[in-house]
Design a protein around this motif. Structure first.
Motif, PDB file in Angstrom:
ATOM      1  N   ILE A 129      19.452  21.506  -3.848  1.00  0.00           N
ATOM      2  CA  ILE A 129      19.930  20.148  -4.134  1.00  0.00           C
ATOM      3  C   ILE A 129      19.395  19.183  -3.085  1.00  0.00           C
ATOM      4  O   ILE A 129      19.015  18.044  -3.385  1.00  0.00           O
ATOM      5  N   GLU A 130      19.321  19.647  -1.838  1.00  0.00           N
ATOM      6  CA  GLU A 130      18.783  18.821  -0.758  1.00  0.00           C
ATOM      7  C   GLU A 130      17.343  18.394  -1.046  1.00  0.00           C
ATOM      8  O   GLU A 130      16.953  17.261  -0.773  1.00  0.00           O
ATOM      9  N   SER A 131      16.554  19.313  -1.612  1.00  0.00           N
ATOM     10  CA  SER A 131      15.159  18.974  -1.904  1.00  0.00           C
ATOM     11  C   SER A 131      15.057  17.864  -2.932  1.00  0.00           C
ATOM     12  O   SER A 131      14.138  17.036  -2.880  1.00  0.00           O
ATOM     13  N   ILE A 132      16.003  17.812  -3.878  1.00  0.00           N
ATOM     14  CA  ILE A 132      16.020  16.725  -4.857  1.00  0.00           C
ATOM     15  C   ILE A 132      16.517  15.438  -4.209  1.00  0.00           C
ATOM     16  O   ILE A 132      15.948  14.356  -4.394  1.00  0.00           O
ATOM     17  N   ALA A 133      17.594  15.539  -3.421  1.00  0.00           N
ATOM     18  CA  ALA A 133      18.194  14.360  -2.800  1.00  0.00           C
ATOM     19  C   ALA A 133      17.248  13.671  -1.830  1.00  0.00           C
ATOM     20  O   ALA A 133      17.343  12.458  -1.593  1.00  0.00           O
ATOM     21  N   CYS A 134      16.326  14.440  -1.246  1.00  0.00           N
ATOM     22  CA  CYS A 134      15.400  13.895  -0.246  1.00  0.00           C
ATOM     23  C   CYS A 134      13.990  13.714  -0.789  1.00  0.00           C
ATOM     24  O   CYS A 134      13.035  13.593  -0.013  1.00  0.00           O
ATOM     25  N   LEU A 135      13.831  13.652  -2.104  1.00  0.00           N
ATOM     26  CA  LEU A 135      12.477  13.633  -2.650  1.00  0.00           C
ATOM     27  C   LEU A 135      11.718  12.357  -2.298  1.00  0.00           C
ATOM     28  O   LEU A 135      10.502  12.385  -2.086  1.00  0.00           O
ATOM     29  N   VAL A 136      12.423  11.212  -2.214  1.00  0.00           N
ATOM     30  CA  VAL A 136      11.745   9.970  -1.815  1.00  0.00           C
ATOM     31  C   VAL A 136      11.286  10.086  -0.362  1.00  0.00           C
ATOM     32  O   VAL A 136      10.161   9.698  -0.014  1.00  0.00           O
ATOM     33  N   THR A 153       0.830  -1.206   0.000  1.00  0.00           N
ATOM     34  CA  THR A 153       0.000   0.000   0.000  1.00  0.00           C
ATOM     35  C   THR A 153       0.863   1.254   0.000  1.00  0.00           C
ATOM     36  O   THR A 153       0.625   2.191  -0.778  1.00  0.00           O
ATOM     37  N   LEU A 154       1.866   1.286   0.883  1.00  0.00           N
ATOM     38  CA  LEU A 154       2.762   2.441   0.932  1.00  0.00           C
ATOM     39  C   LEU A 154       3.524   2.620  -0.384  1.00  0.00           C
ATOM     40  O   LEU A 154       3.742   3.744  -0.842  1.00  0.00           O
ATOM     41  N   LYS A 155       3.912   1.510  -0.985  1.00  0.00           N
ATOM     42  CA  LYS A 155       4.611   1.567  -2.272  1.00  0.00           C
ATOM     43  C   LYS A 155       3.710   2.161  -3.342  1.00  0.00           C
ATOM     44  O   LYS A 155       4.120   3.052  -4.104  1.00  0.00           O
ATOM     45  N   ARG A 156       2.466   1.678  -3.413  1.00  0.00           N
ATOM     46  CA  ARG A 156       1.529   2.158  -4.433  1.00  0.00           C
ATOM     47  C   ARG A 156       1.172   3.628  -4.225  1.00  0.00           C
ATOM     48  O   ARG A 156       0.911   4.349  -5.189  1.00  0.00           O
ATOM     49  N   MET A 157       1.176   4.075  -2.977  1.00  0.00           N
ATOM     50  CA  MET A 157       0.886   5.480  -2.698  1.00  0.00           C
ATOM     51  C   MET A 157       2.096   6.379  -2.963  1.00  0.00           C
ATOM     52  O   MET A 157       1.948   7.522  -3.413  1.00  0.00           O
ATOM     53  N   THR A 158       3.292   5.870  -2.673  1.00  0.00           N
ATOM     54  CA  THR A 158       4.492   6.706  -2.699  1.00  0.00           C
ATOM     55  C   THR A 158       5.058   6.879  -4.102  1.00  0.00           C
ATOM     56  O   THR A 158       5.526   7.972  -4.457  1.00  0.00           O
ATOM     57  N   ILE A 159       5.038   5.831  -4.919  1.00  0.00           N
ATOM     58  CA  ILE A 159       5.646   5.913  -6.252  1.00  0.00           C
ATOM     59  C   ILE A 159       5.041   7.038  -7.093  1.00  0.00           C
ATOM     60  O   ILE A 159       5.787   7.814  -7.711  1.00  0.00           O
ATOM     61  N   SER A 202       2.726  18.746 -13.431  1.00  0.00           N
ATOM     62  CA  SER A 202       2.249  19.668 -14.470  1.00  0.00           C
ATOM     63  C   SER A 202       2.589  21.108 -14.118  1.00  0.00           C
ATOM     64  O   SER A 202       3.036  21.886 -14.979  1.00  0.00           O
ATOM     65  N   ALA A 203       2.374  21.482 -12.852  1.00  0.00           N
ATOM     66  CA  ALA A 203       2.696  22.847 -12.427  1.00  0.00           C
ATOM     67  C   ALA A 203       4.192  23.109 -12.551  1.00  0.00           C
ATOM     68  O   ALA A 203       4.616  24.192 -12.989  1.00  0.00           O
ATOM     69  N   GLY A 204       4.999  22.126 -12.182  1.00  0.00           N
ATOM     70  CA  GLY A 204       6.446  22.273 -12.301  1.00  0.00           C
ATOM     71  C   GLY A 204       6.892  22.429 -13.745  1.00  0.00           C
ATOM     72  O   GLY A 204       7.798  23.215 -14.056  1.00  0.00           O
ATOM     73  N   LEU A 205       6.263  21.673 -14.637  1.00  0.00           N
ATOM     74  CA  LEU A 205       6.600  21.757 -16.063  1.00  0.00           C
ATOM     75  C   LEU A 205       6.266  23.139 -16.619  1.00  0.00           C
ATOM     76  O   LEU A 205       7.053  23.737 -17.370  1.00  0.00           O
ATOM     77  N   ILE A 206       5.093  23.656 -16.235  1.00  0.00           N
ATOM     78  CA  ILE A 206       4.702  24.997 -16.676  1.00  0.00           C
ATOM     79  C   ILE A 206       5.719  26.033 -16.195  1.00  0.00           C
ATOM     80  O   ILE A 206       6.139  26.921 -16.951  1.00  0.00           O
ATOM     81  N   MET A 219       7.012  14.589  -7.686  1.00  0.00           N
ATOM     82  CA  MET A 219       8.008  15.406  -7.005  1.00  0.00           C
ATOM     83  C   MET A 219       9.315  15.483  -7.779  1.00  0.00           C
ATOM     84  O   MET A 219      10.020  16.499  -7.715  1.00  0.00           O
ATOM     85  N   VAL A 220       9.668  14.411  -8.508  1.00  0.00           N
ATOM     86  CA  VAL A 220      10.856  14.458  -9.357  1.00  0.00           C
ATOM     87  C   VAL A 220      10.710  15.591 -10.365  1.00  0.00           C
ATOM     88  O   VAL A 220      11.620  16.413 -10.552  1.00  0.00           O
ATOM     89  N   LEU A 221       9.544  15.642 -11.009  1.00  0.00           N
ATOM     90  CA  LEU A 221       9.302  16.708 -11.976  1.00  0.00           C
ATOM     91  C   LEU A 221       9.316  18.077 -11.309  1.00  0.00           C
ATOM     92  O   LEU A 221       9.984  19.007 -11.768  1.00  0.00           O
ATOM     93  N   LEU A 222       8.593  18.196 -10.178  1.00  0.00           N
ATOM     94  CA  LEU A 222       8.492  19.487  -9.500  1.00  0.00           C
ATOM     95  C   LEU A 222       9.846  19.975  -9.008  1.00  0.00           C
ATOM     96  O   LEU A 222      10.237  21.125  -9.244  1.00  0.00           O
ATOM     97  N   MET A 223      10.593  19.107  -8.323  1.00  0.00           N
ATOM     98  CA  MET A 223      11.880  19.512  -7.768  1.00  0.00           C
ATOM     99  C   MET A 223      12.908  19.770  -8.866  1.00  0.00           C
ATOM    100  O   MET A 223      13.727  20.689  -8.763  1.00  0.00           O
ATOM    101  N   THR A 224      12.866  18.965  -9.924  1.00  0.00           N
ATOM    102  CA  THR A 224      13.790  19.173 -11.032  1.00  0.00           C
ATOM    103  C   THR A 224      13.543  20.524 -11.675  1.00  0.00           C
ATOM    104  O   THR A 224      14.472  21.279 -11.968  1.00  0.00           O
TER     105      THR A 224
END
Length: 455
Positions: A286-293, A18-24, A174-178, A30-35
């Motif tokens: 950089i910390e925000s990307i490194a800690c995104l998981v 359940t946690l896996k299905r919710m987190t992925i 989507s917001a991050g991409l914009i 977040m990868v998109l947003l933080m990147t």
């Protein structure tokens, strides 16, 4: 509640799965947003060290407002998820609607005050008079649009409380991409659009927030029926607000301590010059990307805990907490190795001056060692909030920042300069991680008492 294939059963499905299905899905978003946020920093860095330092000074202030909305989102998620765990959909809907009203009013008020004292506030943080015009260019726009934060912050918290993490990830991505697309257009100008410099970065952010706000309102009203489209009776509104604030205020207070600590750290770093401030700002992003998981887990673990807490299934709560702690510690070790090896390359991307690049590299070699331990602290705090114990989380945050993190960083800085500051901060994180874990295990060992108190 309207049936939704995106949701998982937080009360019945296997804990780890359940946690896996919710987190992925949250990780993807977040990868998109933080990147894209790093892309934002990259484009500003092309303007020079002074604009990069200016946007670095804004981080503690903007994060204070964002942390406030995150705290209200924590209260919102905990209350709604507990109602849903008890199968009380109407109370959950009242709470969701009240949360949006409440957050809009609070954020607008805080931003208005911030707008009035911009110069005094940033000079207190160590900004020189020459940087203030650049800070105004960014913050004046940011303050005006900050109320739109209720979309991605509060709206997404409502969705996560219901078990839907795919939609929030789509909204964030989507917001991050914009934002990433509009950044170079508004900063450097294209065709009839003039170059607006650092102000253009703020406008790009505002447009992405407006998109997120419209998107989340559409989903909550049309697809999920999780908020009222008309005003609710004042009695229900006030009752829902009180329930949210019982958790949301301490949670917001705890979250707002982090940017306050960041502001103090920025002021200390400012004593080493603009190059150090610029490097510290890049390192924070950089910390925000490194800690995104880790950050994704901090968003998915609380609704799981709150729903199972509401249903009286505390063994699933304990299993979820311990399994996420083990995973985060192992994962962040891997992330540190990757960062340490690639530090010089990362620094060369974000720094035009050699002095800044060297300091970015120093940051990466030291502080990311503590990201796994930081995960223990963050997940423990979010778990206490989810168990409706926000004051415990608040006390832990005070100890973390003002007993461990800042004092040890300051002592290290006093004796060994910037290197000592980073090492002192790392030691503070280690001490706090041990305190947090031991306290949670001790509190949770009395689960029968917790069950009697909240059922």
């Amino acid at each position: 509640m309207t049936n939704n294939t995106k949701q998982v059963d937080l009360l019945e499905d296997p804990v780890a799965n359940t946690l896996k299905r919710m987190t992925i899905p949250m990780i993807y978003g977040m990868v998109l947003l933080m990147t894209f946020n790093l892309v934002d920093t990259f484009f500003v860095s092309l303007l020079g060290t002074q604009p990069l330092a200016a946007i670095s000074f804004t981080f503690p202030v903007t994060f204070t407002v964002i942390s406030l909305t995150i705290g209200l989102g924590i209260g919102t998620s905990a209350v709604i998820a507990k109602y849903l765990g008890r199968k009380d959909h109407e109370s959950a809907k009242d709470a969701a609607t009240a949360a949006l009203y409440l957050a809009a009013i609070v954020v607008a008020a805080i931003s208005f005050v911030g707008y009035l004292v911009t110069d005094e506030l940033f000079m207190l943080l160590g900004a020189q008079a020459s940087v203030l015009p650049l800070i105004h260019q960014y913050m004046d726009i940011w303050y005006v649009g900050s109320v739109c934060l209720i979309g991605p912050m509060i709206g997404n918290a409502i969705l996560r409380a219901s078990g839907d993490t795919k939609t929030p990830s789509i909204i964030m991505g989507s917001a991050g991409l914009i934002n990433a697309i509009l950044d170079p257009i508004f900063i450097f100008g294209v065709g009839p659009i003039p170059a607006m410099g650092i102000q253009g970065a703020a406008i790009a952010t505002l447009v992405s927030w407006i998109f997120g706000l419209v998107f989340v309102f559409y989903v909550l009203t049309t697809k999920l029926n999780l908020i009222h489209t008309s005003f609710i009776p004042s009695k229900q509104l006030l009752s829902a607000c009180r329930n949210i604030l019982k958790i949301g205020l301490p949670a917001a207070g705890a979250n707002m301590l982090t940017p306050i600590a960041a502001a103090i750290m920025t002021a200390i770093v400012a004593g080493y010059g603009e190059s150090a401030v610029a490097a510290f700002g890049v390192g924070s992003r950089i910390e925000s990307i490194a800690c995104l998981v880790l950050l994704a887990l901090s968003m998915t673990l609380p609704p799981f805990i709150s729903q199972n807490f509401g249903a009286g299934q505390l063994s699933r709560v304990e299993q979820a907490y311990k399994s996420t702690i083990k995973f985060v510690l192992a994962w962040q070790i891997l992330i540190y190795i990757i960062l340490a090896v690639s530090a010089p390359w990362i620094a060369s991307i974000f720094a035009k001056e050699q002095a800044v690049a060297e300091l970015i590299t120093l940051f990466i070699w030291i502080l990311p060692l503590g990201y796994g331990l930081q995960g223990v602290i963050i997940l423990t705090n979010s778990s206490f909030n989810a168990l409706h114990k926000p004051m415990v989380a608040l006390v832990l945050s005070v100890i973390r920042l003002f007993v461990c993190y800042i004092p040890l960083a300051f002592i290290g800085s006093y004796f060994y300069g910037l290197t000592g500051l980073f090492i002192g901060a790392l030691v503070g994180i280690l001490v706090m991680a041990m305190i947090s874990y031991r306290l949670f295990i001790k509190q949770f060992s009395n689960d029968n008492c917790l069950l009697q108190e909240h059922t």
